[in-house]
Design an enzyme around this catalytic site. Structure first.
Site, PDB file in Angstrom:
ATOM      1  N   CYS A  28       0.823  -1.218   0.000  1.00  0.00           N
ATOM      2  CA  CYS A  28       0.000   0.000   0.000  1.00  0.00           C
ATOM      3  C   CYS A  28       0.848   1.256   0.000  1.00  0.00           C
ATOM      4  CB  CYS A  28      -0.968  -0.007   1.181  1.00  0.00           C
ATOM      5  SG  CYS A  28      -0.190  -0.156   2.805  1.00  0.00           S
ATOM      6  N   HIS A  81      -1.527   0.701   7.281  1.00  0.00           N
ATOM      7  CA  HIS A  81      -2.192   0.923   6.001  1.00  0.00           C
ATOM      8  C   HIS A  81      -1.899   2.347   5.555  1.00  0.00           C
ATOM      9  CE1 HIS A  81      -4.720  -0.115   2.724  1.00  0.00           C
ATOM     10  NE2 HIS A  81      -5.688   0.736   3.024  1.00  0.00           N
ATOM     11  N   ASP A  97      -8.213   5.008  -1.404  1.00  0.00           N
ATOM     12  CA  ASP A  97      -7.713   3.774  -0.811  1.00  0.00           C
ATOM     13  C   ASP A  97      -7.801   2.694  -1.885  1.00  0.00           C
ATOM     14  OD1 ASP A  97      -7.145   1.458   0.578  1.00  0.00           O
ATOM     15  OD2 ASP A  97      -8.713   1.717   2.090  1.00  0.00           O
TER      16      ASP A  97
END
Length: 205
Positions: A28, A81, A97
């Protein structure tokens, strides 16, 4: 909800469609770095309006809901994250996201309510913190040799991205400085959940 109002309807996304973005599962931090790079190179919005947001805690166990890995009612427990925050000059903020099943981009109030939920429902030792810093700073300072994705035998836990490792003139890897929620370490400002939603949400969540 304010997040679904006229401002959201008129908003032009800062990125390609979600399935056209550079994406590697479980990377990520690099996916968002690449998204910051795209925004900087395409002048639709000033890169100064965009922020990278690292979410973690000291225990490296944080719940986030509405993730592709577990799209039902339960959360995914990430060690950390990373999302992109666009604070639009139009008066609304949006979250990008690349692992969510929520809209891409998503009004921040919707994302906070559905993906972060409330700290009141989370045990205090797992309440998330947020390291927020300008996208341009991320592009200049972030580096990763991807070694955190190898097991003790040197095998990849997940296939690495196809492009070369991201590095700077000063570092080949500094990912831990971004994951750390120690305000004395790394770049940007560290917020609690309530502080983050107060400063960046369109309402006090």
């Amino acid at each position: 909800m304010e997040g679904n109002g006229p401002a959201a309807a008129q908003y032009q996304t800062a990125s390609p469609p979600q399935d056209a973005c550079v994406y590697s599962s479980c990377y990520c931090e690099e996916n968002i770095w690449k998204l910051c790079e795209y925004i900087k190179n395409h002048d639709q919005y000033p890169v100064e309006e965009c922020y990278a947001v690292f979410i973690s805690i000291e225990k490296k166990m944080i719940p986030i809901w509405k993730q592709q890995e577990k799209p039902g009612d339960g959360p995914v427990i990430w060690d950390y994250h990373v999302v992109l925050l666009h604070v639009s000059s139009g008066g609304q903020s949006f979250i990008y996201d690349l692992d969510t099943v929520l809209p891409f981009s998503c009004p921040i109030d919707t994302y906070v309510e559905d993906a972060f939920k409330s700290d009141e429902d989370i045990h205090p030792q797992f309440r998330r913190k947020f390291r927020v810093f300008h996208a341009d700073s991320y592009l200049k300072n972030f580096a990763s040799d991807q070694s955190h994705m190898k097991d003790s035998s040197g095998n990849w836990r997940e296939p690495p991205p196809l492009y070369p490792c991201i590095e700077t003139g000063d570092s080949k890897t500094n990912l831990n400085d971004f994951i750390s929620m120690d305000p004395e370490v790394g770049w940007g400002t560290v917020y609690t959940h309530s502080e983050f939603t107060h400063w960046f949400g369109s309402k006090n969540c």
